[in-house]
Motif scaffolding. Structure first.
Motif, PDB file in Angstrom:
ATOM      1  N   ARG A 211       0.827  -1.193   0.012  1.00 25.14           N
ATOM      2  CA  ARG A 211      -0.097   0.043  -0.159  1.00 25.14           C
ATOM      3  C   ARG A 211       0.744   1.380  -0.009  1.00 25.14           C
ATOM      4  N   TYR A 212       2.051   1.096  -0.142  1.00 27.26           N
ATOM      5  CA  TYR A 212       2.977   2.208   0.209  1.00 27.26           C
ATOM      6  C   TYR A 212       2.824   3.278  -1.103  1.00 27.26           C
ATOM      7  N   GLY A 213       2.403   4.242  -0.861  1.00 31.88           N
ATOM      8  CA  GLY A 213       2.006   5.253  -2.390  1.00 31.88           C
ATOM      9  C   GLY A 213       0.686   5.299  -2.624  1.00 31.88           C
ATOM     10  N   ALA A 214      -0.070   4.444  -1.977  1.00 30.29           N
ATOM     11  CA  ALA A 214      -1.618   4.655  -2.159  1.00 30.29           C
ATOM     12  C   ALA A 214      -1.937   5.655  -0.805  1.00 30.29           C
ATOM     13  N   ILE A 215      -2.766   6.762  -1.558  1.00 30.04           N
ATOM     14  CA  ILE A 215      -3.267   7.563  -0.594  1.00 30.04           C
ATOM     15  C   ILE A 215      -4.216   7.081   0.487  1.00 30.04           C
ATOM     16  N   ALA A 216      -4.016   7.336   1.606  1.00 31.00           N
ATOM     17  CA  ALA A 216      -4.831   6.514   2.459  1.00 31.00           C
ATOM     18  C   ALA A 216      -6.053   6.940   2.834  1.00 31.00           C
ATOM     19  N   MET A 217      -7.322   6.351   2.791  1.00 27.32           N
ATOM     20  CA  MET A 217      -8.574   6.515   3.430  1.00 27.32           C
ATOM     21  C   MET A 217      -8.696   5.801   4.475  1.00 27.32           C
ATOM     22  N   ALA A 218      -8.764   4.544   4.446  1.00 27.41           N
ATOM     23  CA  ALA A 218      -8.980   3.769   6.068  1.00 27.41           C
ATOM     24  C   ALA A 218      -7.835   2.879   5.795  1.00 27.41           C
ATOM     25  N   SER A 219      -6.923   3.074   6.555  1.00 26.60           N
ATOM     26  CA  SER A 219      -5.386   2.181   6.462  1.00 26.60           C
ATOM     27  C   SER A 219      -5.537   0.554   6.658  1.00 26.60           C
ATOM     28  N   SER A 220      -6.590   0.212   7.753  1.00 22.27           N
ATOM     29  CA  SER A 220      -6.654  -1.191   7.799  1.00 22.27           C
ATOM     30  C   SER A 220      -7.586  -1.897   6.808  1.00 22.27           C
ATOM     31  N   LEU A 221      -8.062  -1.077   6.061  1.00 22.54           N
ATOM     32  CA  LEU A 221      -8.983  -1.602   4.938  1.00 22.54           C
ATOM     33  C   LEU A 221      -8.477  -1.476   3.569  1.00 22.54           C
ATOM     34  N   ASP A 222      -7.678  -0.334   3.155  1.00 22.92           N
ATOM     35  CA  ASP A 222      -7.310  -0.296   1.721  1.00 22.92           C
ATOM     36  C   ASP A 222      -6.515  -1.419   1.180  1.00 22.92           C
ATOM     37  N   GLN A 223      -6.659  -1.700   0.023  1.00 23.33           N
ATOM     38  CA  GLN A 223      -5.999  -2.703  -0.678  1.00 23.33           C
ATOM     39  C   GLN A 223      -6.106  -2.335  -2.296  1.00 23.33           C
ATOM     40  N   ILE A 224      -4.643  -2.185  -2.694  1.00 22.56           N
ATOM     41  CA  ILE A 224      -4.615  -2.038  -4.239  1.00 22.56           C
ATOM     42  C   ILE A 224      -4.596  -3.404  -4.824  1.00 22.56           C
ATOM     43  N   GLY A 225      -5.292  -3.383  -6.190  1.00 23.84           N
ATOM     44  CA  GLY A 225      -5.706  -4.532  -6.902  1.00 23.84           C
ATOM     45  C   GLY A 225      -5.630  -4.428  -8.299  1.00 23.84           C
ATOM     46  N   PRO A 226      -5.762  -5.659  -9.124  1.00 22.60           N
ATOM     47  CA  PRO A 226      -5.863  -5.622 -10.368  1.00 22.60           C
ATOM     48  C   PRO A 226      -7.450  -5.150 -11.279  1.00 22.60           C
ATOM     49  N   VAL A 227      -7.563  -4.645 -12.154  1.00 24.11           N
ATOM     50  CA  VAL A 227      -8.748  -4.709 -13.082  1.00 24.11           C
ATOM     51  C   VAL A 227      -8.537  -4.968 -14.411  1.00 24.11           C
ATOM     52  N   THR A 228      -9.038  -5.659 -14.805  1.00 18.85           N
ATOM     53  CA  THR A 228      -8.958  -6.542 -16.216  1.00 18.85           C
ATOM     54  C   THR A 228     -10.085  -6.922 -16.623  1.00 18.85           C
TER      55      THR A 228
END
Length: 513
Positions: A211-228
């Motif tokens: 999550r480093y570099g993802a602007i935090a909204m809710a840190s215990s919930l946020d997760q980056i992932g793919p869209v395809t």
């Protein structure tokens, strides 16, 4: 001699097919990237999926990949399988050299001095970055109507929303503006737009992607992932961006599992698939969604899977718990946007020029109504005298939800439910009713509260609009959701129901955005 297919043919390939043609020398990355840039130019006046397009940078990267491949040798052999395949990035993920705004006036024009870890990996793998996609401001919304820079529209019906908060990434992939995109998922912001746009979207295990570099909204919930557009493409991108990152204190120390292998295995015979009682029926579910869900269950059953019902009683309280935990964390994370350190600064119109007054004027002008609503709610939930009653109680519910998942996975290999209770609704239909908007997340929120992986896979149409099915698996077992989703994708595709191939042409449509 390379023969370049028509650009329309190029952009309708899967990312895996594009990558194979690039490696075989049948197409060039420059032609492929330019085809997507042409598509963006043609449909953006309608969709508004992109907040920034980086044509020069994308073509420079593409030319570099082509040069390496033409030269051959060891450097060409070391290229990542997806090298040369274009990608779009949700504008919540910082990118050096491109604006990162979180779709908010308070960050308008802000340029990050560094790349997010996932962006570093994409640059190292030499995927041309087409630009930054639209979202609900600071990822707060379920429709991408709350962007400070105008809403994104659904490629299936431009009078409807594409879901949120990551509607820009989903719409861009659905409309063939990009074959791959990155999103973030806090309560369903990858999976719900996937359901509404007929795309595949994955929420990895919490900590499985940095999550480093993802602007935090809710840190215990946020997760980056793919869209395809396909499960295999999602697995390819997930393997690229996943893995341990010492810059992220929540990053898991384990290597990325073999997700692509799982996505290429379609046999579900003998697998136990659990239907979540609380998420498969009930008030608010449209009949067309339930019909598509039941058809998916029938297809899996016919393929040899055992369908069992699992009971997760704490899920009835998930929505309430989420809408206390998320705004509480958001109110804390957004305190940094004060008009002093970076971003937009608004001076008070009259009175003394103090830091407090500058902060007040900046936040009043820079934040939209939904962001202000959630900050107020979160601050209240964390205030003295109310912390235990609200935030503390919500965390207890979170623990119960995690226990319900543990019990459910003792009975089933993966769990299944509709991703959203309805198909995409019309623009403006729910903007004046926050509770109705929040109910869109009822099926996706539990996975974020528990930190487990989930994936949306298109599973048919209802009244001409996509319906999504969600698979969930235990933490760190992301391969299971790819296996199950790929199996369903294959089963439905074998019946001629390849959803993304049915998207209407948008080039002749236009609206004011």
């Amino acid at each position: 001699m390379t023969t370049t297919p028509h650009s329309t043919d190029l952009i309708r390939l899967t990312a895996a097919e594009m990558a194979a043609k690039l490696r075989a020398g049948e197409i060039t990355s420059v032609d492929l990237t330019q085809a997507h840039l042409d598509r963006i130019e043609a449909v953006e006046p309608t969709l508004n999926a992109f907040l920034h397009v980086s044509a020069e940078e994308a073509l420079t990267t593409a030319a570099e990949v082509d040069k390496i491949r033409v030269a051959g040798g060891a450097e060409a052999e070391k290229l990542h399988p997806l090298a040369g395949v274009p990608i779009a990035i949700k504008d919540l993920i910082v990118t050096k050299g491109q604006p990162t705004t979180a779709a908010s006036k308070i960050l308008e024009g802000w340029m990050s001095p560094y790349d997010a870890t996932v962006v570093e990996k994409i640059r190292e793998a030499k995927l041309p970055i087409l630009g930054k996609t639209n979202l609900d401001e600071f990822a707060m919304g379920s429709s991408t109507e709350h962007s400070a820079f105008g809403p994104t529209r659904n490629p299936w019906d431009i009078e409807r929303i594409p879901g949120g908060s990551g509607g820009g990434s989903a719409a861009a992939v659905a409309a063939f503006e990009a074959p791959l995109a990155l999103g973030t998922d806090t309560g369903g912001s990858i999976r719900e737009p996937g359901a509404f746009t007929g795309t595949v979207g994955t929420k990895p295990t919490y900590g499985g992607v940095s999550r480093y570099g993802a602007i935090a909204m809710a840190s215990s919930l946020d997760q980056i992932g793919p869209v395809t557009r396909t499960v295999e493409d999602a697995a390819l991108l997930h393997e690229l961006i996943g893995g341990h990152d010492p810059k992220d204190s929540t990053s898991l120390p384990e290597p990325v599992p073999a997700l692509v292998d799982a996505a290429r295995t379609h046999d579900v015979a003998g697998k136990k698939i659990g239907v979540i009682k609380q998420l498969a029926t009930g008030e608010g579910y449209q009949q067309g969604v339930l019909d598509a869900f039941n058809s998916s269950l029938d297809a899996l059953r016919e393929a040899g899977a055992e369908i069992v019902e699992v009971d997760c009683p704490s899920f009835d309280y998930a929505l309430g718990a989420y809408y206390l935990i998320m705004p509480s964390e958001a109110s804390s994370n957004l305190a940094r946007y004060d008009g002093v350190r970076y971003g937009t600064r608004v001076l008070p119109e009259e009175g003394p020029l103090t830091i407090e007054r500058v902060m007040g004027a900046t936040r009043a002008a820079g934040f939209g109504e939904e962001v202000k609503r959630r900050i107020i709610l979160g601050t209240y939930a964390l205030s003295a005298g109310y912390y235990d009653a609200y935030y503390g109680s919500a965390q207890k519910i979170r623990t119960l939800i995690q226990r319900d998942f543990d019990a459910a996975f003792e009975q089933a290999d993966v769990l299944i439910s509709p991703t959203a209770p309805t198909v995409a609704f019309k623009m403006g239909e729910k903007t004046d009713d926050p509770m109705a908007m929040y109910l869109n997340d009822i099926a996706t929120i539990p996975a974020n509260l528990a930190g487990i992986p989930g994936i949306n896979v298109p599973a048919g149409l209802s009244d001409g609009l996509p319906v999504g099915i969600q698979f969930l698996a235990p933490a760190k077992e992301d391969a299971r959701v790819y296996h199950a989703a790929a199996a369903l994708e294959e089963l439905l595709g074998g019946k001629g129901e390849v959803i993304w191939q049915q998207i209407p042409d948008l080039a002749s449509s236009s609206v004011d955005v």
